[in-house]
Design an enzyme around this catalytic site. Sequence first.
Site, PDB file in Angstrom:
ATOM      1  N   GLU A 188     -36.239  12.913   6.393  1.00  0.00           N
ATOM      2  CA  GLU A 188     -35.616  12.192   5.189  1.00  0.00           C
ATOM      3  C   GLU A 188     -34.564  12.742   4.754  1.00  0.00           C
ATOM      4  O   GLU A 188     -33.668  11.887   3.912  1.00  0.00           O
ATOM      5  CB  GLU A 188     -36.691  12.779   4.103  1.00  0.00           C
ATOM      6  CG  GLU A 188     -38.312  12.052   4.358  1.00  0.00           C
ATOM      7  CD  GLU A 188     -39.476  12.763   4.005  1.00  0.00           C
ATOM      8  OE1 GLU A 188     -39.355  13.676   3.290  1.00  0.00           O
ATOM      9  OE2 GLU A 188     -40.351  12.217   4.455  1.00  0.00           O
TER      10      GLU A 188
ATOM     11  N   GLY B  99     -45.946  10.549   7.338  1.00  0.00           N
ATOM     12  CA  GLY B  99     -46.312   9.604   5.982  1.00  0.00           C
ATOM     13  C   GLY B  99     -46.665   8.406   6.341  1.00  0.00           C
ATOM     14  O   GLY B  99     -47.000   7.357   5.495  1.00  0.00           O
TER      15      GLY B  99
ATOM     16  N   GLU C  10     -40.809  15.840  15.030  1.00  0.00           N
ATOM     17  CA  GLU C  10     -41.727  14.807  14.126  1.00  0.00           C
ATOM     18  C   GLU C  10     -41.064  13.754  14.229  1.00  0.00           C
ATOM     19  O   GLU C  10     -39.984  13.180  13.744  1.00  0.00           O
ATOM     20  CB  GLU C  10     -41.164  15.211  12.641  1.00  0.00           C
ATOM     21  CG  GLU C  10     -41.625  16.760  12.339  1.00  0.00           C
ATOM     22  CD  GLU C  10     -41.885  16.767  10.774  1.00  0.00           C
ATOM     23  OE1 GLU C  10     -42.727  16.890  10.221  1.00  0.00           O
ATOM     24  OE2 GLU C  10     -40.901  16.301  10.063  1.00  0.00           O
TER      25      GLU C  10
ATOM     26  N   ASN D 194     -45.104  21.431   3.987  1.00  0.00           N
ATOM     27  CA  ASN D 194     -44.137  20.768   3.706  1.00  0.00           C
ATOM     28  C   ASN D 194     -44.230  19.881   2.182  1.00  0.00           C
ATOM     29  O   ASN D 194     -44.704  18.766   2.485  1.00  0.00           O
ATOM     30  CB  ASN D 194     -43.148  20.066   4.381  1.00  0.00           C
ATOM     31  CG  ASN D 194     -41.952  19.226   3.893  1.00  0.00           C
ATOM     32  OD1 ASN D 194     -41.605  19.688   2.849  1.00  0.00           O
ATOM     33  ND2 ASN D 194     -41.538  18.334   4.658  1.00  0.00           N
ATOM     34  N   TRP D 195     -44.033  20.596   1.031  1.00  0.00           N
ATOM     35  CA  TRP D 195     -44.554  19.867  -0.110  1.00  0.00           C
ATOM     36  C   TRP D 195     -43.830  18.767  -0.515  1.00  0.00           C
ATOM     37  O   TRP D 195     -44.041  17.936  -1.269  1.00  0.00           O
ATOM     38  CB  TRP D 195     -44.903  20.600  -1.442  1.00  0.00           C
ATOM     39  CG  TRP D 195     -45.873  21.875  -1.214  1.00  0.00           C
ATOM     40  CD1 TRP D 195     -46.607  22.135  -0.066  1.00  0.00           C
ATOM     41  CD2 TRP D 195     -46.187  22.962  -1.949  1.00  0.00           C
ATOM     42  NE1 TRP D 195     -47.686  23.128  -0.314  1.00  0.00           N
ATOM     43  CE2 TRP D 195     -47.273  23.742  -1.584  1.00  0.00           C
ATOM     44  CE3 TRP D 195     -45.903  23.121  -3.327  1.00  0.00           C
ATOM     45  CZ2 TRP D 195     -48.021  24.616  -1.916  1.00  0.00           C
ATOM     46  CZ3 TRP D 195     -46.827  24.053  -4.140  1.00  0.00           C
ATOM     47  CH2 TRP D 195     -47.925  24.902  -3.310  1.00  0.00           C
ATOM     48  N   LYS D 196     -42.484  18.590  -0.010  1.00  0.00           N
ATOM     49  CA  LYS D 196     -41.570  17.825  -0.388  1.00  0.00           C
ATOM     50  C   LYS D 196     -41.503  17.836  -1.973  1.00  0.00           C
ATOM     51  O   LYS D 196     -41.670  18.696  -2.559  1.00  0.00           O
ATOM     52  CB  LYS D 196     -41.937  16.129   0.119  1.00  0.00           C
ATOM     53  CG  LYS D 196     -42.344  16.095   1.590  1.00  0.00           C
ATOM     54  CD  LYS D 196     -42.492  15.083   2.409  1.00  0.00           C
ATOM     55  CE  LYS D 196     -42.921  15.067   3.904  1.00  0.00           C
ATOM     56  NZ  LYS D 196     -42.890  13.861   4.282  1.00  0.00           N
TER      57      LYS D 196
ATOM     58  N   SER E  46     -48.120  12.826   9.833  1.00  0.00           N
ATOM     59  CA  SER E  46     -49.202  12.504   9.450  1.00  0.00           C
ATOM     60  C   SER E  46     -50.265  13.693  10.149  1.00  0.00           C
ATOM     61  O   SER E  46     -51.492  13.013  10.530  1.00  0.00           O
ATOM     62  CB  SER E  46     -49.608  10.993   9.919  1.00  0.00           C
ATOM     63  OG  SER E  46     -48.800  10.416   9.249  1.00  0.00           O
TER      64      SER E  46
ATOM     65  N   HIS F 250     -34.827  17.599   8.395  1.00  0.00           N
ATOM     66  CA  HIS F 250     -35.844  16.708   8.220  1.00  0.00           C
ATOM     67  C   HIS F 250     -35.191  15.149   8.246  1.00  0.00           C
ATOM     68  O   HIS F 250     -34.172  14.970   7.502  1.00  0.00           O
ATOM     69  CB  HIS F 250     -36.550  17.149   7.001  1.00  0.00           C
ATOM     70  CG  HIS F 250     -37.848  16.275   6.830  1.00  0.00           C
ATOM     71  ND1 HIS F 250     -38.023  15.175   6.316  1.00  0.00           N
ATOM     72  CD2 HIS F 250     -39.040  16.832   6.977  1.00  0.00           C
ATOM     73  CE1 HIS F 250     -39.286  14.742   6.327  1.00  0.00           C
ATOM     74  NE2 HIS F 250     -39.897  15.873   6.744  1.00  0.00           N
TER      75      HIS F 250
ATOM     76  N   GLY G 289     -47.140  17.490   6.060  1.00  0.00           N
ATOM     77  CA  GLY G 289     -46.547  17.091   5.009  1.00  0.00           C
ATOM     78  C   GLY G 289     -47.729  16.766   3.754  1.00  0.00           C
ATOM     79  O   GLY G 289     -48.183  17.755   3.194  1.00  0.00           O
ATOM     80  N   GLY G 290     -48.149  15.440   3.684  1.00  0.00           N
ATOM     81  CA  GLY G 290     -48.979  14.881   2.745  1.00  0.00           C
ATOM     82  C   GLY G 290     -50.301  15.788   2.663  1.00  0.00           C
ATOM     83  O   GLY G 290     -50.840  16.060   1.694  1.00  0.00           O
TER      84      GLY G 290
HETATM   85  P1  PGA Z   1     -46.484  14.068   6.681  1.00  0.00           P
HETATM   86  O1  PGA Z   1     -45.185  14.501   6.610  1.00  0.00           O
HETATM   87  O2  PGA Z   1     -47.559  14.956   7.399  1.00  0.00           O
HETATM   88  O3  PGA Z   1     -46.909  13.409   5.458  1.00  0.00           O
HETATM   89  O4  PGA Z   1     -46.515  12.920   7.643  1.00  0.00           O
HETATM   90  C1  PGA Z   1     -44.687  15.234   7.608  1.00  0.00           C
HETATM   91  C2  PGA Z   1     -43.122  15.851   7.153  1.00  0.00           C
HETATM   92  O5  PGA Z   1     -42.475  15.114   6.912  1.00  0.00           O
HETATM   93  O6  PGA Z   1     -42.837  16.784   7.344  1.00  0.00           O
END
Ligand code: PGA
Length: 268
Positions: free
Chosen positions: A97, A182, A176, A8-10, A222, A95, A243-244
């Site tokens: 976010e 994050g 999640e 997930n590149w956001k 994470s 998600h 994500g990251g």
């Molecule tokens: P993260 O993000 O790996 O940076 O914690 C995961 C996500 O929000 O899908």
Amino acid sequence: MNPLVVGNWKMNLDLTEAYVLSGRIATGVGSVGGTDVVLCPPNSFIFAINEYLKAKPTNLYLGCQNTMYEDEGAYTGETSLKMLKPIVKFAIIGHSERRRIFSEDDALINKKLKYILDNLVTPILCVGEKDRYQLEEYYEHEVKKMSAEGGMLRQIELAVKGIDKQKLRGLVIAYEPIWAIGTNNAATGAYAAAICYIIRNFLVEKFGSEIADEIRILYGGSVSSGQTREFMLQPSIDGLLVGGASLKAKEFIEIVKISAEVKSGRKF
Ligand code: PGA
């Protein structure tokens, strides 16, 4: 079913960086057998990346990070699957976010889930709790809390409300925990496994084991290559939502390779 690793590149990268990253990942994961890999770039890059990757490896798919729940209309700033569907095979919804920053609630996520299923795209439904469950001390109590208002199981229950269970074959649920996203503070393998196991039991009870067996449950929050083995060794975890770490080609490829090795017993 194959394990699944989703990147997930956001809202990151510019187009050149997106080309470079997707190209390196496509090369790196092409030879990794028995594992499905999904890249979810920002919607605005999806067509360009698809063109750029032309001869994508067969185990690499594109997904979107969000979708509107209708094909077209007066929805300023939104994108529908009518626009993306020729290309995307997966769609992330729910998600944390989106829930937090864009106030998406369970009713909206339910509409989106129906829409995605009607379009024969595979939904990746994200659920998770704000504060860590205290499973060690209060197991029964905490499991009850998961089904109560705002609980993680309740999020699943409301997302699938009114949907024929036959349509849920192939669904992906990404567990999640919000406190782990994050933060560089991933859940332990044992904690994530316990929750994914609870989700699995919930699905079996609700839909029967035949359908539940076709639903993949991922851990996200994470994730790094260092902890990938710890997660993937858990029988209740079918894959990872990253994500990251998905923005670093080498790291993401390593996550995919370790996942494939652990689940298949083969070396890549
Ligand atoms: P993260 O993000 O790996 O940076 O914690 C995961 C996500 O929000 O899908």
